[in-house]
Design a protein around this motif. Structure first.
Motif, PDB file in Angstrom:
ATOM      1  N   SER A 145      -3.151  -3.683 -13.364  1.00 58.74           N
ATOM      2  CA  SER A 145      -3.909  -3.634 -12.121  1.00 58.74           C
ATOM      3  C   SER A 145      -5.301  -4.207 -12.327  1.00 58.74           C
ATOM      4  O   SER A 145      -5.722  -4.466 -13.458  1.00 58.74           O
ATOM      5  CB  SER A 145      -4.020  -2.196 -11.600  1.00 58.74           C
ATOM      6  OG  SER A 145      -5.060  -1.500 -12.264  1.00 58.74           O
TER       7      SER A 145
ATOM      8  N   TYR B 278       2.132   1.761  -3.531  1.00 64.14           N
ATOM      9  CA  TYR B 278       1.073   2.052  -4.510  1.00 64.14           C
ATOM     10  C   TYR B 278       0.372   3.372  -4.185  1.00 64.14           C
ATOM     11  O   TYR B 278       0.386   4.312  -4.984  1.00 64.14           O
ATOM     12  CB  TYR B 278       0.061   0.898  -4.529  1.00 64.14           C
ATOM     13  CG  TYR B 278      -1.046   1.078  -5.553  1.00 64.14           C
ATOM     14  CD1 TYR B 278      -0.837   0.749  -6.878  1.00 64.14           C
ATOM     15  CD2 TYR B 278      -2.298   1.562  -5.185  1.00 64.14           C
ATOM     16  CE1 TYR B 278      -1.838   0.900  -7.832  1.00 64.14           C
ATOM     17  CE2 TYR B 278      -3.317   1.718  -6.122  1.00 64.14           C
ATOM     18  CZ  TYR B 278      -3.081   1.390  -7.438  1.00 64.14           C
ATOM     19  OH  TYR B 278      -4.073   1.547  -8.358  1.00 64.14           O
ATOM     20  N   ARG B 279      -0.211   3.450  -3.018  1.00 67.63           N
ATOM     21  CA  ARG B 279      -0.938   4.675  -2.640  1.00 67.63           C
ATOM     22  C   ARG B 279       0.006   5.818  -2.304  1.00 67.63           C
ATOM     23  O   ARG B 279      -0.270   6.981  -2.605  1.00 67.63           O
ATOM     24  CB  ARG B 279      -1.823   4.394  -1.438  1.00 67.63           C
ATOM     25  CG  ARG B 279      -3.031   3.523  -1.733  1.00 67.63           C
ATOM     26  CD  ARG B 279      -3.837   3.340  -0.468  1.00 67.63           C
ATOM     27  NE  ARG B 279      -5.161   2.813  -0.758  1.00 67.63           N
ATOM     28  CZ  ARG B 279      -6.095   2.620   0.157  1.00 67.63           C
ATOM     29  NH1 ARG B 279      -5.842   2.907   1.422  1.00 67.63           N
ATOM     30  NH2 ARG B 279      -7.277   2.143  -0.181  1.00 67.63           N
TER      31      ARG B 279
ATOM     32  N   TYR C  40       1.370   8.348  -5.040  1.00 70.35           N
ATOM     33  CA  TYR C  40       0.369   9.212  -5.675  1.00 70.35           C
ATOM     34  C   TYR C  40       0.217   8.870  -7.157  1.00 70.35           C
ATOM     35  O   TYR C  40      -0.896   8.660  -7.645  1.00 70.35           O
ATOM     36  CB  TYR C  40       0.709  10.700  -5.510  1.00 70.35           C
ATOM     37  CG  TYR C  40      -0.362  11.609  -6.094  1.00 70.35           C
ATOM     38  CD1 TYR C  40      -1.615  11.690  -5.490  1.00 70.35           C
ATOM     39  CD2 TYR C  40      -0.123  12.356  -7.236  1.00 70.35           C
ATOM     40  CE1 TYR C  40      -2.609  12.504  -6.036  1.00 70.35           C
ATOM     41  CE2 TYR C  40      -1.102  13.169  -7.777  1.00 70.35           C
ATOM     42  CZ  TYR C  40      -2.351  13.240  -7.179  1.00 70.35           C
ATOM     43  OH  TYR C  40      -3.320  14.031  -7.709  1.00 70.35           O
ATOM     44  N   TRP C  41       1.323   8.806  -7.919  1.00 73.38           N
ATOM     45  CA  TRP C  41       1.260   8.451  -9.338  1.00 73.38           C
ATOM     46  C   TRP C  41       1.173   6.923  -9.424  1.00 73.38           C
ATOM     47  O   TRP C  41       2.162   6.223  -9.282  1.00 73.38           O
ATOM     48  CB  TRP C  41       2.496   8.959 -10.086  1.00 73.38           C
ATOM     49  CG  TRP C  41       2.690  10.429  -9.893  1.00 73.38           C
ATOM     50  CD1 TRP C  41       3.622  11.035  -9.125  1.00 73.38           C
ATOM     51  CD2 TRP C  41       1.891  11.471 -10.450  1.00 73.38           C
ATOM     52  NE1 TRP C  41       3.480  12.399  -9.180  1.00 73.38           N
ATOM     53  CE2 TRP C  41       2.420  12.692  -9.988  1.00 73.38           C
ATOM     54  CE3 TRP C  41       0.785  11.501 -11.306  1.00 73.38           C
ATOM     55  CZ2 TRP C  41       1.889  13.924 -10.340  1.00 73.38           C
ATOM     56  CZ3 TRP C  41       0.252  12.741 -11.652  1.00 73.38           C
ATOM     57  CH2 TRP C  41       0.803  13.923 -11.175  1.00 73.38           C
ATOM     58  N   ARG C  42      -0.032   6.421  -9.658  1.00 70.24           N
ATOM     59  CA  ARG C  42      -0.281   4.997  -9.547  1.00 70.24           C
ATOM     60  C   ARG C  42      -0.273   4.292 -10.899  1.00 70.24           C
ATOM     61  O   ARG C  42      -0.422   4.903 -11.941  1.00 70.24           O
ATOM     62  CB  ARG C  42      -1.635   4.743  -8.874  1.00 70.24           C
ATOM     63  CG  ARG C  42      -1.769   5.420  -7.526  1.00 70.24           C
ATOM     64  CD  ARG C  42      -3.149   5.190  -6.925  1.00 70.24           C
ATOM     65  NE  ARG C  42      -3.303   5.934  -5.677  1.00 70.24           N
ATOM     66  CZ  ARG C  42      -4.400   5.913  -4.920  1.00 70.24           C
ATOM     67  NH1 ARG C  42      -5.440   5.199  -5.285  1.00 70.24           N
ATOM     68  NH2 ARG C  42      -4.450   6.611  -3.812  1.00 70.24           N
ATOM     69  N   ARG C  43      -0.131   2.974 -10.827  1.00 67.52           N
ATOM     70  CA  ARG C  43      -0.280   2.085 -11.967  1.00 67.52           C
ATOM     71  C   ARG C  43       0.821   2.307 -13.012  1.00 67.52           C
ATOM     72  O   ARG C  43       1.849   2.903 -12.741  1.00 67.52           O
ATOM     73  CB  ARG C  43      -1.686   2.188 -12.562  1.00 67.52           C
ATOM     74  CG  ARG C  43      -2.796   1.910 -11.561  1.00 67.52           C
ATOM     75  CD  ARG C  43      -4.166   2.332 -12.040  1.00 67.52           C
ATOM     76  NE  ARG C  43      -4.566   1.586 -13.227  1.00 67.52           N
ATOM     77  CZ  ARG C  43      -5.642   1.866 -13.940  1.00 67.52           C
ATOM     78  NH1 ARG C  43      -6.431   2.883 -13.590  1.00 67.52           N
ATOM     79  NH2 ARG C  43      -5.959   1.149 -15.001  1.00 67.52           N
TER      80      ARG C  43
ATOM     81  N   GLN D  49       0.831  -1.206   0.000  1.00 67.71           N
ATOM     82  CA  GLN D  49       0.000   0.000   0.000  1.00 67.71           C
ATOM     83  C   GLN D  49       0.869   1.263   0.000  1.00 67.71           C
ATOM     84  O   GLN D  49       0.548   2.258  -0.663  1.00 67.71           O
ATOM     85  CB  GLN D  49      -0.932  -0.002   1.216  1.00 67.71           C
ATOM     86  CG  GLN D  49      -1.936  -1.142   1.248  1.00 67.71           C
ATOM     87  CD  GLN D  49      -2.979  -1.062   0.156  1.00 67.71           C
ATOM     88  OE1 GLN D  49      -3.213  -0.006  -0.416  1.00 67.71           O
ATOM     89  NE2 GLN D  49      -3.609  -2.201  -0.141  1.00 67.71           N
TER      90      GLN D  49
ATOM     91  N   THR E 279       5.930   1.323 -12.741  1.00 65.00           N
ATOM     92  CA  THR E 279       5.593   1.341 -11.322  1.00 65.00           C
ATOM     93  C   THR E 279       5.174  -0.030 -10.816  1.00 65.00           C
ATOM     94  O   THR E 279       5.662  -0.515  -9.793  1.00 65.00           O
ATOM     95  CB  THR E 279       4.451   2.345 -11.058  1.00 65.00           C
ATOM     96  OG1 THR E 279       4.921   3.661 -11.351  1.00 65.00           O
ATOM     97  CG2 THR E 279       3.989   2.289  -9.607  1.00 65.00           C
TER      98      THR E 279
END
Length: 402
Positions: A266, A71-72, A75-78, A68, A82
């Motif tokens: 994802s 990923y969280r 901020y810039w996800r996926r 988490q 990444t």
């Protein structure tokens, strides 16, 4: 217990692999695969510049919190870079946890749901006769399921078919090669290929085929409908899945099972496909979809909708990912099948592993962790070499999906 050291190990024993090694202050280490075909060093930079400094001192047993956090917390996800980086960390932490517990990861996940993981091999030929012969050779080797690809008359190069008999490796050294593509020729040719294969091997062999994102939705529907008499296990990547609604059109025209997802990162990439039951198999990989922690969520969500796993397993994934996939496949209740492109002998030397092929399945003994290691001395002898997958163009020069 704390994370003390994190390393990236880049090696090219025939093709490029990026491995993450995490070592704790108690001397226990774990491995994760961080290979992103053709963009390997982008993941190395992401890990070394932005991930490793944040993890030193953290408790490696807190796998969920670290996932988490990466990923969280970023901020810039996926995205593939990444999620490949996160996957490598996640695999290594599960490897450590298994070693600490003295148990294989499949047991930590909940134990075995099956004795072995059924795999499918790749049979290809420059023409129909060679393809049929390759299928028969795979049957002699013990495969129960076989993906079939063949050259197309009038085209110099077709996806899944090498320049010579046998082994097929799409990544090539240097800059990306360019290949021509003609959809009309492919659509005329492929049903005849499977008629000949089915006549040669009978009704009991699982046959698969990969369209590799080449078709529009209506072209994909045409292909799947034309293949119905030959009862395929699945057609893979029939059309690009960025537009998930496209698979609804295929469903309206054909009952051929559909598989997709090797380039997904994802659960959000496949949410609509799964919940609307527009596919039958989800092919996301542990290395590109956020590791064991996240792929377990995808698999559980898929199970609610009677969608099974069918993970990508080409040579662009190192034996570290394959070991993780075998552990996962032994446990996951809604397992379907696992792709297997065997690595070359040198890669197997660099990455000694506990999984093995037996009677069409991959099996693994009770080995703590993922059951894979890396010979760092041997790996260092094979430095990174720039390599890319091909680029496809239509015959008029229009760039197309490779």
């Amino acid at each position: 217990m704390k994370i003390e050291r994190l390393q990236t190990l880049v090696t090219c024993p025939g093709r490029n692999f990026v491995t993450v090694k995490i070592t704790t202050d108690q001397g226990v280490h774990g491995l994760g695969d961080a290979t992103l075909n053709g963009r390997e060093l982008a993941v190395v930079a992401y890990l070394e510049e932005h991930v490793f400094p944040c993890l030193v001192g953290k408790d490696p047993r807190n796998i969920e919190d670290i996932w988490q956090y990466l990923y969280r917390g970023a901020y810039w996800r996926r995205g593939p870079v990444t999620m490949t980086a996160i996957a490598a960390i996640d695999m290594a932490l599960w490897d450590i946890l298994g070693k600490l517990a003295g148990m294989p990861v499949w047991r930590l996940l909940g134990g075995k749901s099956r004795a072995g993981v059924m795999v499918y091999g790749h049979a290809n030929g420059r023409d129909h006769a060679e393809a049929v012969e390759a299928v028969q050779q795979h049957l002699e080797q013990g495969y129960k399921a076989i993906r079939v690809q063949s050259g197309v008359p009038g085209m110099d190069k077709v996806y899944g078919v090498g320049k010579t008999r046998g082994f097929y490796e799409p990544a090539q050294k240097g800059l990306p090669p360019e290949e021509d593509w003609d959809t009309a020729l492919y659509l005329r040719h492929t049903p005849e290929l499977f008629r000949k294969v089915r006549e040669a091997v009978g009704p009991d062999v699982h046959l698969l085929h990969d369209a590799h994102h080449r078709l529009t939705p209506i072209e994909a529907a045409q292909l799947c409908k034309s293949l119905e008499p030959w009862r395929l296990f699945w057609v893979e990547d029939a059309t690009p899945a960025e537009n998930q609604e496209a698979f609804r059109l295929i469903r309206q025209h054909s009952t051929t099972p559909l598989a997709v997802g090797e380039i997904f990162n994802s659960i959000w990439d496949c949410k609509d496909l799964i919940q609307n039951q527009l596919v039958d198999y989800i092919r996301s990989t542990i290395v590109h979809a956020g590791g064991i922690t996240h792929l377990r969520r995808i698999a559980d969500f898929a199970a609610l909708h009677q969608v099974r796993t069918g993970f990508h397993g080409a040579t662009d994934l190192s034996p570290v990912t394959m070991a993780a996939a075998v552990n996962f496949g032994l446990w996951v209740p809604n397992f379907g099948i696992q792709e297997l492109m065997p690595h070359n002998a040198l890669t197997d030397e660099v990455f000694p592993h506990a999984y093995r092929f037996e009677d069409g399945h991959l099996v693994m003994d009770e080995v703590p962790g993922l059951g894979v290691d890396i010979d760092e001395t041997l790996a260092a002898k094979y430095p990174y070499e720039r390599a890319y997958l091909p680029v496809a163009r239509l015959r008029d020069g229009t760039l197309w999906n490779w």
